[in-house]
Design an enzyme around this catalytic site. Sequence first.
Site, PDB file in Angstrom:
ATOM      1  N   VAL A  68     -20.748  19.176   5.942  1.00 36.50           N
ATOM      2  CA  VAL A  68     -20.471  18.775   7.331  1.00 36.50           C
ATOM      3  C   VAL A  68     -21.564  17.801   7.751  1.00 36.50           C
ATOM      4  N   TYR A  69     -21.158  16.602   8.161  1.00 33.01           N
ATOM      5  CA  TYR A  69     -22.142  15.588   8.550  1.00 33.01           C
ATOM      6  C   TYR A  69     -22.788  15.953   9.888  1.00 33.01           C
TER       7      TYR A  69
ATOM      8  N   LYS B 251     -11.565  12.368   1.720  1.00 35.27           N
ATOM      9  CA  LYS B 251     -11.446  12.529   3.180  1.00 35.27           C
ATOM     10  C   LYS B 251     -11.675  13.991   3.573  1.00 35.27           C
TER      11      LYS B 251
ATOM     12  N   LYS C  71     -10.720  -3.670   9.848  1.00 28.85           N
ATOM     13  CA  LYS C  71      -9.389  -3.393  10.413  1.00 28.85           C
ATOM     14  C   LYS C  71      -9.205  -4.168  11.725  1.00 28.85           C
TER      15      LYS C  71
ATOM     16  N   ASN D  33      -4.955  10.925  10.275  1.00 26.90           N
ATOM     17  CA  ASN D  33      -3.828  11.572   9.613  1.00 26.90           C
ATOM     18  C   ASN D  33      -4.322  12.647   8.653  1.00 26.90           C
TER      19      ASN D  33
ATOM     20  N   ILE E 138      -2.555  -7.645  -2.342  1.00 25.69           N
ATOM     21  CA  ILE E 138      -2.089  -8.357  -1.141  1.00 25.69           C
ATOM     22  C   ILE E 138      -2.930  -9.603  -0.852  1.00 25.69           C
TER      23      ILE E 138
ATOM     24  N   TYR F 208     -15.674  -0.676   7.736  1.00 24.37           N
ATOM     25  CA  TYR F 208     -14.233  -0.381   7.655  1.00 24.37           C
ATOM     26  C   TYR F 208     -13.533  -0.744   8.961  1.00 24.37           C
TER      27      TYR F 208
ATOM     28  N   GLY G 193       0.820  -1.223   0.000  1.00 17.26           N
ATOM     29  CA  GLY G 193       0.000   0.000   0.000  1.00 17.26           C
ATOM     30  C   GLY G 193       0.849   1.265   0.000  1.00 17.26           C
TER      31      GLY G 193
ATOM     32  N   THR H 125      -5.766   1.321  13.114  1.00 15.96           N
ATOM     33  CA  THR H 125      -6.442   2.600  13.346  1.00 15.96           C
ATOM     34  C   THR H 125      -7.095   2.682  14.725  1.00 15.96           C
ATOM     35  N   ASP H 126      -7.251   3.903  15.209  1.00 15.16           N
ATOM     36  CA  ASP H 126      -7.971   4.109  16.475  1.00 15.16           C
ATOM     37  C   ASP H 126      -9.436   3.689  16.358  1.00 15.16           C
ATOM     38  N   GLU H 127      -9.941   3.608  15.121  1.00 11.92           N
ATOM     39  CA  GLU H 127     -11.368   3.293  14.939  1.00 11.92           C
ATOM     40  C   GLU H 127     -11.727   1.889  15.433  1.00 11.92           C
TER      41      GLU H 127
HETATM   42  P1  NAD Z   1      -5.189   5.138   1.167  1.00 12.60           P
HETATM   43  O1  NAD Z   1      -6.567   4.717   0.783  1.00 12.60           O
HETATM   44  O2  NAD Z   1      -4.697   6.495   0.762  1.00 12.60           O
HETATM   45  O3  NAD Z   1      -4.132   4.094   0.586  1.00 12.60           O
HETATM   46  C1  NAD Z   1      -4.351   2.708   0.564  1.00 12.60           C
HETATM   47  C2  NAD Z   1      -3.371   2.099  -0.413  1.00 12.60           C
HETATM   48  O4  NAD Z   1      -3.568   0.678  -0.418  1.00 12.60           O
HETATM   49  C3  NAD Z   1      -3.569   2.576  -1.863  1.00 12.60           C
HETATM   50  O5  NAD Z   1      -2.325   2.844  -2.458  1.00 12.60           O
HETATM   51  C4  NAD Z   1      -4.257   1.378  -2.531  1.00 12.60           C
HETATM   52  O6  NAD Z   1      -3.986   1.295  -3.917  1.00 12.60           O
HETATM   53  C5  NAD Z   1      -3.634   0.225  -1.758  1.00 12.60           C
HETATM   54  N1  NAD Z   1      -4.461  -0.988  -1.794  1.00 12.60           N
HETATM   55  C6  NAD Z   1      -5.806  -1.101  -1.566  1.00 12.60           C
HETATM   56  N2  NAD Z   1      -6.182  -2.381  -1.681  1.00 12.60           N
HETATM   57  C7  NAD Z   1      -5.067  -3.100  -1.976  1.00 12.60           C
HETATM   58  C8  NAD Z   1      -4.808  -4.476  -2.206  1.00 12.60           C
HETATM   59  N3  NAD Z   1      -5.808  -5.375  -2.168  1.00 12.60           N
HETATM   60  N4  NAD Z   1      -3.554  -4.869  -2.479  1.00 12.60           N
HETATM   61  C9  NAD Z   1      -2.546  -3.957  -2.532  1.00 12.60           C
HETATM   62  N5  NAD Z   1      -2.718  -2.647  -2.344  1.00 12.60           N
HETATM   63  C10 NAD Z   1      -3.974  -2.223  -2.053  1.00 12.60           C
HETATM   64  O7  NAD Z   1      -5.121   4.936   2.727  1.00 12.60           O
HETATM   65  P2  NAD Z   1      -4.269   5.703   3.840  1.00 12.60           P
HETATM   66  O8  NAD Z   1      -5.098   6.775   4.391  1.00 12.60           O
HETATM   67  O9  NAD Z   1      -2.917   5.993   3.309  1.00 12.60           O
HETATM   68  O10 NAD Z   1      -4.192   4.552   4.957  1.00 12.60           O
HETATM   69  C11 NAD Z   1      -3.138   3.607   4.932  1.00 12.60           C
HETATM   70  C12 NAD Z   1      -3.315   2.643   6.081  1.00 12.60           C
HETATM   71  O11 NAD Z   1      -3.305   3.340   7.317  1.00 12.60           O
HETATM   72  C13 NAD Z   1      -4.622   1.861   6.055  1.00 12.60           C
HETATM   73  O12 NAD Z   1      -4.359   0.549   6.480  1.00 12.60           O
HETATM   74  C14 NAD Z   1      -5.515   2.581   7.051  1.00 12.60           C
HETATM   75  O13 NAD Z   1      -6.439   1.698   7.625  1.00 12.60           O
HETATM   76  C15 NAD Z   1      -4.483   3.047   8.061  1.00 12.60           C
HETATM   77  N6  NAD Z   1      -4.800   4.263   8.803  1.00 12.60           N
HETATM   78  C16 NAD Z   1      -5.197   5.391   8.136  1.00 12.60           C
HETATM   79  C17 NAD Z   1      -5.434   6.564   8.850  1.00 12.60           C
HETATM   80  C18 NAD Z   1      -5.852   7.846   8.158  1.00 12.60           C
HETATM   81  O14 NAD Z   1      -6.216   8.798   8.844  1.00 12.60           O
HETATM   82  N7  NAD Z   1      -5.822   7.941   6.846  1.00 12.60           N
HETATM   83  C19 NAD Z   1      -5.265   6.572  10.245  1.00 12.60           C
HETATM   84  C20 NAD Z   1      -4.872   5.396  10.890  1.00 12.60           C
HETATM   85  C21 NAD Z   1      -4.628   4.262  10.143  1.00 12.60           C
HETATM   86  O1  DAU Z   2      -9.330   7.643  12.828  1.00 11.96           O
HETATM   87  C1  DAU Z   2      -8.505   7.103  11.835  1.00 11.96           C
HETATM   88  C2  DAU Z   2      -9.294   6.976  10.570  1.00 11.96           C
HETATM   89  O2  DAU Z   2      -9.437   8.290  10.048  1.00 11.96           O
HETATM   90  C3  DAU Z   2      -8.655   6.058   9.532  1.00 11.96           C
HETATM   91  O3  DAU Z   2      -8.602   4.762  10.040  1.00 11.96           O
HETATM   92  C4  DAU Z   2      -9.446   6.074   8.220  1.00 11.96           C
HETATM   93  O4  DAU Z   2      -8.774   5.314   7.235  1.00 11.96           O
HETATM   94  C5  DAU Z   2      -9.572   7.510   7.751  1.00 11.96           C
HETATM   95  O5  DAU Z   2     -10.382   7.577   6.599  1.00 11.96           O
HETATM   96  C6  DAU Z   2     -10.156   8.398   8.856  1.00 11.96           C
HETATM   97  O6  DAU Z   2     -11.568   8.059   9.085  1.00 11.96           O
HETATM   98  P1  DAU Z   2     -12.649   9.184   9.387  1.00 11.96           P
HETATM   99  O7  DAU Z   2     -13.967   8.662   9.060  1.00 11.96           O
HETATM  100  O8  DAU Z   2     -12.437   9.756  10.740  1.00 11.96           O
HETATM  101  O9  DAU Z   2     -12.138  10.281   8.311  1.00 11.96           O
HETATM  102  P2  DAU Z   2     -12.953  11.197   7.280  1.00 11.96           P
HETATM  103  O10 DAU Z   2     -11.959  12.174   6.710  1.00 11.96           O
HETATM  104  O11 DAU Z   2     -13.771  10.414   6.334  1.00 11.96           O
HETATM  105  O12 DAU Z   2     -13.934  11.984   8.246  1.00 11.96           O
HETATM  106  C7  DAU Z   2     -13.433  12.779   9.315  1.00 11.96           C
HETATM  107  C8  DAU Z   2     -14.628  13.326  10.070  1.00 11.96           C
HETATM  108  O13 DAU Z   2     -15.319  14.261   9.217  1.00 11.96           O
HETATM  109  C9  DAU Z   2     -15.673  12.284  10.429  1.00 11.96           C
HETATM  110  O14 DAU Z   2     -16.265  12.634  11.668  1.00 11.96           O
HETATM  111  C10 DAU Z   2     -16.703  12.390   9.330  1.00 11.96           C
HETATM  112  C11 DAU Z   2     -16.661  13.867   8.975  1.00 11.96           C
HETATM  113  N1  DAU Z   2     -16.971  14.214   7.567  1.00 11.96           N
HETATM  114  C12 DAU Z   2     -16.325  13.527   6.585  1.00 11.96           C
HETATM  115  C13 DAU Z   2     -16.581  13.798   5.258  1.00 11.96           C
HETATM  116  C14 DAU Z   2     -15.884  13.034   4.161  1.00 11.96           C
HETATM  117  C15 DAU Z   2     -17.853  15.239   7.279  1.00 11.96           C
HETATM  118  O15 DAU Z   2     -18.411  15.881   8.184  1.00 11.96           O
HETATM  119  N2  DAU Z   2     -18.093  15.522   5.970  1.00 11.96           N
HETATM  120  C16 DAU Z   2     -17.512  14.823   4.940  1.00 11.96           C
HETATM  121  O16 DAU Z   2     -17.812  15.134   3.762  1.00 11.96           O
END
Ligand code: NAD
Ligand code: DAU
Length: 332
Positions: free
Chosen positions: A201-202, A184, A149, A175, A59, A145, A7, A121-123
């Site tokens: 805003v949800y 996001k 995880k 992040n 994967i 989701y 990834g 993730t914290d989720e």
């Molecule tokens: P992202 O969606 O930007 O990236 C995911 C990557 O995984 C992409 O490059 C996608 O092509 C690849 N991928 C998806 N399915 C695949 C598969 N079957 N085989 C190989 N590659 C595959 O996600 P992100 O935000 O960079 O998150 C990365 C990791 O961190 C995830 O595991 C997510 O659960 C975790 N995480 C994310 C956050 C956040 O806030 N974004 C916070 C905590 C943990």
């Molecule tokens: O907490 C870690 C997680 O953070 C990661 O594990 C996930 O991969 C990552 O996507 C993220 O999840 P969230 O659901 O918290 O992120 P998102 O950016 O989708 O939403 C952040 C907050 O904003 C959430 O409370 C939902 C809200 N939201 C989101 C969107 C897309 C809105 O209010 N409006 C929107 O359009």
Amino acid sequence: MRVLVAGGAGFIGSAYVRRRLGADPGSSVRVLDKLTYAGRRENLDGLDPDRVELVQGDISDPESVADAVEDCDAIVNFAAESHVDRSIHSPGEFIQTDVFGAFVLLEAAREAGVRHLQVSTDEVYGSLESGSFLEDSALAPSSPYSASKAGGDLVVGAYHQTYGADTVIVRGSNNYGPRQHPEKLIPLCILNALAGDPLPVYGDGMQVRNWIFVEDFCAAIDLILARGEPGEVYNVGGPDELPNLEVVKLILELTGRDHSLIEHVTDRPGHDRRYSLSSQKVRELGWESGLGFADGLRRTVEWYRDNEWWWDPIRSGEYRSYYERHYGRALR
Ligand code: NAD
Ligand code: DAU
């Protein structure tokens, strides 16, 4: 040292590749990535091709994984379906990648006798009203989701307990930073504000997230890869907790727009109200939480302002129809 980064063409994975190469000049990285809508070759632009190899593969496919792990000293798994809203509409893809895919990588790591670091993730802990989650807090995921995880994490734990596999789990908070897909909240609102589109805003917007700048999360991952104890879980939370509405207002200030762009829309089903992580355990390894939200957000807004080449192909492509389906209105 050569690390297999699954990834590594996504948002956090590509930031981690940069961190790994910068922190260890003798190292190299092999990226295994399916290049879904969220994974992009461009995310690895500018890196030394002698030190970074990108292999397109899934994967969940044992053959691709067996080839990719050859000559690697560790696996760091970022590969996942990562967006909560998409998981509500297509949960099956999440179970396939985030649970079964993690299992395939674990088997390969066990076979090769290398460390497997699972990025989680914290989720997985669910929502909490006050206080912060510790590593041994109960798992109570709310969405397909976070359930997938949590499933991945449980398989990782079982591999350590049953086979003595060298595993570590890193659970990060929300992040933000460069190269995050505009599905996001933060990049979505930055790009909508720049374009003059409404910021959705949800519900009441009072849901709280614990924001961490992506480079600080990647620094923690690299430290835990080197120093984490086998079989352990490490929480990595950001320095600031903010309600979504406050995040959106800060974005409007930084982009010179006014509050009339805020639009309250239908809430996400099963929406977790608050996340918060205690990061005491990773601090004991020597990590510090780093950039505060105000500075990190300013840097992030600047990056999106300066890198239209990166986001324009996304915002003018399939994402437009995703947006229209999801929000019931078109982007400008
Ligand atoms: P992202 O969606 O930007 O990236 C995911 C990557 O995984 C992409 O490059 C996608 O092509 C690849 N991928 C998806 N399915 C695949 C598969 N079957 N085989 C190989 N590659 C595959 O996600 P992100 O935000 O960079 O998150 C990365 C990791 O961190 C995830 O595991 C997510 O659960 C975790 N995480 C994310 C956050 C956040 O806030 N974004 C916070 C905590 C943990
Ligand atoms: O907490 C870690 C997680 O953070 C990661 O594990 C996930 O991969 C990552 O996507 C993220 O999840 P969230 O659901 O918290 O992120 P998102 O950016 O989708 O939403 C952040 C907050 O904003 C959430 O409370 C939902 C809200 N939201 C989101 C969107 C897309 C809105 O209010 N409006 C929107 O359009």
